[in-house]
Design an enzyme around this catalytic site. Structure first.
Site, PDB file in Angstrom:
ATOM      1  CG  LEU A  13       9.697  13.831  -6.244  1.00 11.01           C
ATOM      2  CD1 LEU A  13       8.931  14.339  -6.691  1.00 11.01           C
ATOM      3  CD2 LEU A  13       8.167  12.660  -4.765  1.00 11.01           C
ATOM      4  CB  ILE A  32      14.076   4.004  -2.598  1.00 11.39           C
ATOM      5  CG1 ILE A  32      14.838   4.337  -3.176  1.00 11.39           C
ATOM      6  CG2 ILE A  32      14.835   4.008  -1.106  1.00 11.39           C
ATOM      7  CD1 ILE A  32      14.603   6.184  -2.820  1.00 11.39           C
ATOM      8  CB  CYS A  68       1.494 -12.090  18.245  1.00 11.95           C
ATOM      9  SG  CYS A  68       1.441 -14.191  19.143  1.00 11.95           S
ATOM     10  CD  GLU A 128     -12.662 -25.482  21.496  1.00 15.99           C
ATOM     11  OE1 GLU A 128     -12.588 -25.479  19.957  1.00 15.99           O
ATOM     12  OE2 GLU A 128     -12.934 -25.897  22.313  1.00 15.99           O
ATOM     13  CB  SER A 173       4.751   1.235  -4.185  1.00 18.54           C
ATOM     14  OG  SER A 173       3.807   1.270  -4.741  1.00 18.54           O
ATOM     15  CB  VAL A 174       7.228  -1.749  -7.129  1.00 20.52           C
ATOM     16  CG1 VAL A 174       8.350  -2.707  -7.723  1.00 20.52           C
ATOM     17  CG2 VAL A 174       8.234  -0.169  -7.715  1.00 20.52           C
TER      18      VAL A 174
END
Length: 1344
Positions: A419, A274, A157, A1278, A278-279
């Site tokens: 794997l 899955i 946020c 500000e 990453s991909v």
């Protein structure tokens, strides 16, 4: 594509899933189509927001539910819709924010609580926050405070500072969120130094912003049920292979292991996906293409969780959340001696990504990518874990460490192998395993360096039998320290071994100065520091096991073993109650909820990109320069035009009107013409039938460049080449040189303040719609300044302004970043719409937004200050150099404001100030919250701190002695009355118990060598105004309808600051009308012409005056009607007025304040009033890693008479946290060629939930002085950014303690931001002395 091999199960191309209880069937779904775009564009569920596209911000959070046949349970988890391919949703039920509640039926308690606790400002992040907590509550109806914090760690946020969000959500916790029963058993809010914060009826004060007791209870019976069809589908699994053919990619989801192995043999290069964490980002951000993707999510063999006699086997397909739960359960049940590897993994899993990422990211995927920044691989490697890999007809067991045997992460697995699972052994007796990491932000951030370390001792001794260390973040993959560990076997665990280990490792791990990621000396230091931490941990354990053996950890070293953890913050807000005689109907002064808060929380609030697609609408993608300074030789668009769906390429040749806009001697440019002056400059744009096609084609545009010299990338380069924007600004007073002669001391120095990315949650967004006649065009835009958009678009198209209608409903954050740059992007979109004759939508992705738009100006401040022995300042000579970028934008005004406010709260009798904006070859920097003062003010506080050190005085004493007194003049000659400055300072001193806590800090520092605390208190004087009267004018329009409802319009833009809410409060007071009668539709140039941008904390001041004027005008007309029927209703009055032909529409106008600034005379009256305040912050730093913890912050601010205390306190807290980010966390990195490295939340870290002070109190000063602003309120948006530097100077104070103890100079300088790197390198010790120092060579990033 043929089906998988012969004998495979029957295949299906039908994707079945549910969204909010609705059955969805897609045939041949596109594997590249993510859930986020599917929800927004196909299902028109726009509550789920695009924030970054990479899973780093949480704005797109949804809940996914699945039925598990093995456990017969339905699991619920949060996930990032931007990373979830729709093809992966087979058999899943998706719930979005729209699915849990809305204003038409009922709102969910989660939605209610975040809205009513004022946890929504701009509202763009709110749906993601809601869904993160909703998913948590579906699993834990009464969550712990730690679970709340953990659930929000993956959500960012930029507005609120997180405090109100947490306050609303912690009401779901069963246990008390108070800190009682901790440490001394006393609540922190009841301690003596906190008593002044408690409610005091005599002072007419309040400490409650919302009535928690009125919240509706959580009722699980009201939730959407999981679709029975999906349960049956899983129970009666037919075993169909799923195959989906997309436009470019095929997705195959096999049903069993044999089929998976067959597919992997057939498509060895196809990735297994899955979680797509990453991909997905590789395909999206790096252009990686995979023609075939294999999704093994339904293969149970990959999801095993199995205990064996010697350890735990975890399937490679298990999510990180499942892994974490399995390890947690094992640690709770097994002997500690067996679970040391498990505990080390758990330590890293707590901070690895956000909850949404951990819920979907697979254990195997995290391993097999061999990423250098994997937090798990170093521990799995030292833990002697085993990888079980399979291929057709073959099963292998590979030692985990073999993955990194070559040091480059080259594939140990054969292309056809997968794997299958990972075996994690139990730890042994006499074995110790630890994990370490340091990141830019403690949670949800990739590590800078991490490590896994393990040592095994000979029985009953401290002699090393086996030793292994693996590091991450110091090479292309996880790196093994083989030679050092081998050499240390047989050595005793003592200080000589430690010293040798550090020196040997630093020789073995070679980190060149040009290594990607930079921070070379810091990373080398962490390599040694982690070894030392491990040495102490093991030494302590050995001592506990055998007290008589060897040396022990010194008492003052013990705290080095304690890590910083995020705790539920304790908060207090204090504000003045309304006067007893105020009408109950008058909302002014009450903490009224944001007028769109509920709609934010339900996803019903409409932002620019939420507007429904118009028939025939096109999408625009930018083509930007890859060179910092070059001539354009040619632009080849032939390949781009071949991409399916591409309609046209838009460039400077298509601009019918003005392409260059001159405010100064250098133009702001729409499209590059013949040359480019920065990386990221817009050269042309692609228009296509979808955003995917447009972006794909934009990447195919080939531009040939002729490089030009010089390439100016830094302020130092700008000074060297005399490259500046004119004019230079100066302020002088007195005789500086004579004052220097009289001074007891002269101090000279230089401080660098880094830039800052706006990181508004909603990226730049524009929709341009040609009307079809008279060259009219509607422009829907996310802009703070719609009138400027109108003016520039009209000039660009060569039409009068009255043909361009700009509309702004609301914007998802801005902070100054949606002023000038948005107008340029609107021009480009409008040119495309004009040429094609069709509606064109331009929504920048986060990386392009950050690349092209610039941000806060970096500053180099050079100073020379003369002062007396008592710390009294006599004279200051200051030269400020700001990095303006390649075009002027707002740079001149920023330099002016920085100079006019530079002295902060201090009277300087003699001064010579100058500031200049350097012209560099980077995207132009512009307006940003604080407008130059956060940079120049930091310079002032830095030399004040150094003056105190030189005089041997406490910094607060030097600050006090130099503070403005009654009737003093600020540098431009304007008088001020600083009574409230001193009141804020004194109250902050008292409320924070500064002197008592300073003694406690000093005591802590005496007892701890490797951890230090620091405390600092900083005053604030923030002038409000822009030195020009016309910048403060405003208009308003009110329409009273015959049913008694009021439509209110003004020229301000709602961007999270609560402007519309306050305007409704003003109208309600003036008309004595219920707020429920008043509505604000939008900000539009069709209703309010020539409105000034919503900037500079003036929105409420000026628009409030205009609204007041309009309401008074209307009320005056209605006075006779109301007098005749004083007990009537607004409906009756309006109807009567209509029948008597009285106009029910009125305009209001405010001319602006009488402000001016004469830079020739250097004297004037540029400001209308001053916001005063003070902040006290306490921190703790880890001297070995540079990490720090924000312990406590107390803020007192003079808000005048607050129109809405909830909104004002929210603005203060949000600004403070943004300032904390500026000064301690947010770091922009550029390559030597001018390419921005930090594009997106993965690389650029804004503060997260983990950065809030553990105790955070904000008090609005009581009985403030009256001002000329509306109802004597003050603009606060500000000012409090600067108070974030109280954390900077608290860290500085802690570093002083370090250096004093080590007999280093206490008079030193620290640059901003004070990142872990800068903190660690300032804490010089034996480890920083060990690291090899590079000679001046090429580095990965330039120093800004």
């Amino acid at each position: 594509m043929p089906l998988p091999g012969e004998g495979a199960p029957k295949a299906s191309n039908e994707l079945l899933f549910y969204v909010n209880g609705k059955r969805i069937v897609e045939k041949n779904a596109d594997p590249e189509h993510m859930l986020l775009s599917y929800l927004r564009k196909r299902l028109h569920l726009t509550g789920t927001k695009y924030g970054c596209g990479g899973g780093g911000c949480g704005a797109c959070t949804v809940m996914i539910s699945r039925y598990e046949s093995a456990t017969k349970k339905i699991i619920h988890y949060s996930a990032n819709a931007c990373l979830i391919p729709i093809c992966s949703l087979y058999g899943a039920a998706v719930v979005t924010v729209e699915g849990i509640g809305n204003t038409k039926t009922r709102i969910h308690p989660v939605q209610e609580r975040i809205a009513k606790s004022h946890g929504s400002q701009c509202g763009f992040c709110t749906p993601g926050m809601v869904m993160s907590i909703y998913a948590l509550l579906r699993n834990h109806m009464e969550p712990t405070s730690d679970q709340i914090i953990e659930a929000l760690a993956g959500n960012l946020c930029r507005c609120t500072g997180y405090r109100p969000i947490i306050d609303g959500f912690k009401t779901f916790c069963k246990e008390s969120v108070c800190c009682q029963n901790k440490e001394n058993g006393v609540c922190c809010l009841d301690q003596e130094d906190q008593l002044s914060l408690l409610p005091n009826k005599e002072e007419n004060t309040c400490t409650t912003l919302f009535p928690a007791e009125e919240f509706q209870p959580l009722d699980p019976t009201q939730e959407l049920i999981f679709p029975p069809e999906l349960i049956k589908m899983v129970e009666n699994q037919t075993g169909q292979t799923l195959i989906f053919h997309g436009e470019r990619t095929t997705w195959i989801s096999p049903v069993n292991l044999n089929e998976l192995l067959e597919l992997k043999a057939k498509y060895p290069q196809a990735p297994l996906v899955i979680g797509n964490t990453s991909v997905g980002p590789q395909m999206k951000f790096k252009g990686v293409f995979h023609p075939v993707i294999i999704s093994p999510t339904r293969i149970l063999d990959l999801h095993v969780v199995k205990h064996t006699g010697d350890g735990l086997i975890l399937g490679a397909g298990c999510s990180l959340t499942v892994v974490k739960d399995a390890l947690t359960k094992a640690v709770s049940k097994l002997a500690a001696e067996k679970t040391k590897i498990f505990s080390a993994l758990l330590q890293q899993l707590k901070t690895l990504g956000g909850q949404q990422i951990r819920n979907v990211a697979s254990f195997g995927g995290n391993i097999i990518t061999r990423s250098s920044t994997s937090d798990l691989n170093p521990i799995l490697a030292v833990g002697n874990c085993i990888l079980n890999v399979a291929s057709q007809g073959k099963l292998r067991h590979i030692p985990f460490r073999n993955l990194f045997a070559d040091g480059f992460g080259n594939n140990t697995l054969e292309p056809d192998e997968i794997l299958l699972s990972i075996h994690i052994p139990y730890s042994q007796k006499n074995e110790f395993v630890s994990a370490f990491r340091q990141a830019q932000r403690r949670e949800n951030a990739l590590p800078i360096v991490n490590a896994g370390m393990r040592v095994l001792f000979e029985e009953g001794s401290n002699i090393i039998k086996d030793f292994s260390i693996f590091y991450g973040g110091v090479g292309p993959t996880t790196m093994a320290v083989k030679e050092t560990c081998q050499a240390l076997i047989g050595r005793p665990w003592d200080e000589q071994m430690l010293d040798d280990a550090c020196r040997m490792v630093l020789k073995e791990i070679l980190l060149p100065s040009s290594a990607p990621g930079g921070k070379i000396e810091f990373r080398r230091t962490l390599i040694a520091s982690f070894i030392f931490k491990f040495y102490l941990e093991v030494l302590q354990s050995l001592q506990m096991k055998c007290p008589s053996q060897g040396c022990s950890v010194p008492d003052n070293y013990a705290s080095a073993l304690e890590s910083f953890h995020t705790k539920m913050p304790q908060n207090m807000q204090k504000f003045q109650d309304v006067e007893p005689g105020q009408s109950a109907q008058d909302p002014v002064g009450h903490p009224m909820m944001h007028q769109a808060g509920i709609k934010h929380a339900t996803g019903e609030a409409v932002y620019c990109d939420d507007i429904r697609t118009i028939d025939g609408e096109l999408f625009l993608a930018l083509v930007t320069s890859a060179k910092a300074h070059a001539n354009i030789v040619s632009i080849d668009v032939s390949e781009a035009l071949k991409i399916s769906g591409v309609v046209d390429i838009i460039s400077v040749q298509n601009v019918p009107g003005q392409n260059e806009f001159y405010d100064h001697n250098v133009a702001d440019i729409i499209f590059a013409r013949e040359k480019v002056t920065c990386v990221g400059q817009i050269v042309c744009a692609v228009v296509a039938d979808s955003d995917v096609h447009a972006k794909r084609a934009a990447a195919k545009v080939k531009i040939e460049y002729e490089p030009q010299e010089p390439v100016i990338l830094t302020i130092e380069d700008g000074i060297k080449h005399n490259s500046f924007f004119e004019p230079q600004r100066k302020l002088t007073q007195g005789n500086v040189d004579e004052a220097f002669k009289k001074a007891d001391h002269i101090l000279e120095g230089e401080i660098h303040v880094g830039g800052q990315e706006h990181f508004y949650m909603e990226t730049q967004s524009i929709l341009a719609v040609p009307k079809g006649e008279d060259k009219e065009m509607d422009v829907y835009v996310s802009s703070q300044y719609p009138a400027h958009v109108q003016e520039m678009v009209a000039s660009c198209l060569g039409v009068p302004s009255n043909r361009i209608m700009c509309h702004v409903k609301r914007i998802g954050g801005a902070f100054g970043g949606k002023l000038m740059k948005t107008s340029v992007l609107a021009c480009i979109t409008a040119v495309a719409a004009n040429k094609t004759g069709q509606a064109v939508r331009c929504i920048l992705d986060r990386g392009t937004d950050m690349l092209t738009t610039g941000g806060r100006h970096p500053l180099i401040g050079k100073y020379k200050v003369g002062f007396m022995n008592n710390g009294k300042i006599l004279a200051l000579d200051f030269d400020g150099y700001f990095d303006g970028g390649c075009t002027p934008d707002e740079s001149i005004m920023v330099t002016e404001m920085a100079l006019l406010k530079i002295e902060n709260a201090y009277k300087i009798p003699n001064f010579r100030f100058s500031s200049r904006a350097c012209k560099t070859n980077k995207p132009s920097n512009g307006a940003f919250r604080g407008f130059g003062f956060p940079q120049s003010g930091l310079v002032t506080e830095s030399w004040i701190t150094r003056v105190a050190a030189r005089c041997g005085l406490p910094p607060e004493q030097v600050r006090e002695i130099n503070m403005y007194k009654e009737n003093d003049l600020i540098p431009c000659g304007q008088e001020l009355q600083p009574e409230n400055l001193h009141r804020c300072w004194n109250e902050c001193m008292e409320k924070s118990a500064y002197h008592t806590r300073k003694e406690a800090v000093d005591d802590f520092n005496r007892k701890n060598y490797w951890k230090k605390k620091g405390i600092a208190i900083i005053p604030l004087k923030f002038p409000v105004g822009f030195a020009v009267r016309c910048f403060g004018q405003a208009s308003a329009l009110v329409h009273l309808y015959t049913d008694g409802s009021l439509l209110l319009t003004h020229g301000g833009v709602e961007m999270g600051q609560g402007l519309h809410t306050k305007m409704i409060q003003v109208a309600s007071r003036e008309l004595k009308m219920p707020v429920s009668n008043i509505h604000i539709c939008e900000t539009s140039t069709t209703t309010i012409p020539n409105a000034i941008g919503s900037v500079g904390s003036q929105g409420t001041d000026v628009n409030g005056m205009a609204v007041k004027d309009a309401c008074q005008t209307l009320l005056k007309r209605l006075e006779p009607i109301i007098t005749q029927n004083p007990k009537g209703t607004w409906k009756e009055w309006a109807k009567e007025a209509f029948e008597e032909s009285i106009s029910l529409s009125a305009t209001g106008y405010f001319r602006g304040y009488e402000l001016n600034m004469d830079w020739e005379k250097e004297k004037s009256h540029p400001f209308e009033y001053f916001v005063y305040g003070a902040a006290c912050s306490e921190v703790e730093i880890d001297c070995l890693t540079g990490d720090h913890k924000n312990i406590r912050t107390d803020i007192v601010i003079d808000s005048g008479y607050s129109i809405n205390p909830a909104v004002d306190i929210g603005q203060i807290e949000g600004a403070f946290i943004q300032g904390l980010g500026l000064y301690t966390k947010e770091e922009l990195k550029y390559s030597a060629e001018g390419v921005l490295y930090t594009q997106g939340p993965d690389q650029y870290k804004i503060p997260g939930v983990c950065d809030i002070p553990e105790q955070f109190s904000v008090s609005l000063l009581q009985s403030s002085q009256k001002t000329t602003a509306i109802y004597s309120s003050k603009g606060l948006g500000e000012a409090a950014v600067f108070l974030g530097c109280s954390v900077f100077f608290a860290i500085w104070d802690a570093v002083v303690a370090v250096r004093k103890e080590r007999e280093l100079s206490e008079d030193f300088e620290l640059n901003s931001p004070l990142t872990p790197e800068r903190i660690r390198m300032a804490c010089a010790d034996q480890f920083t002395e060990m690291i090899p120092k590079d000679k001046c060579t090429a580095s990965w990033a330039i120093s800004l």
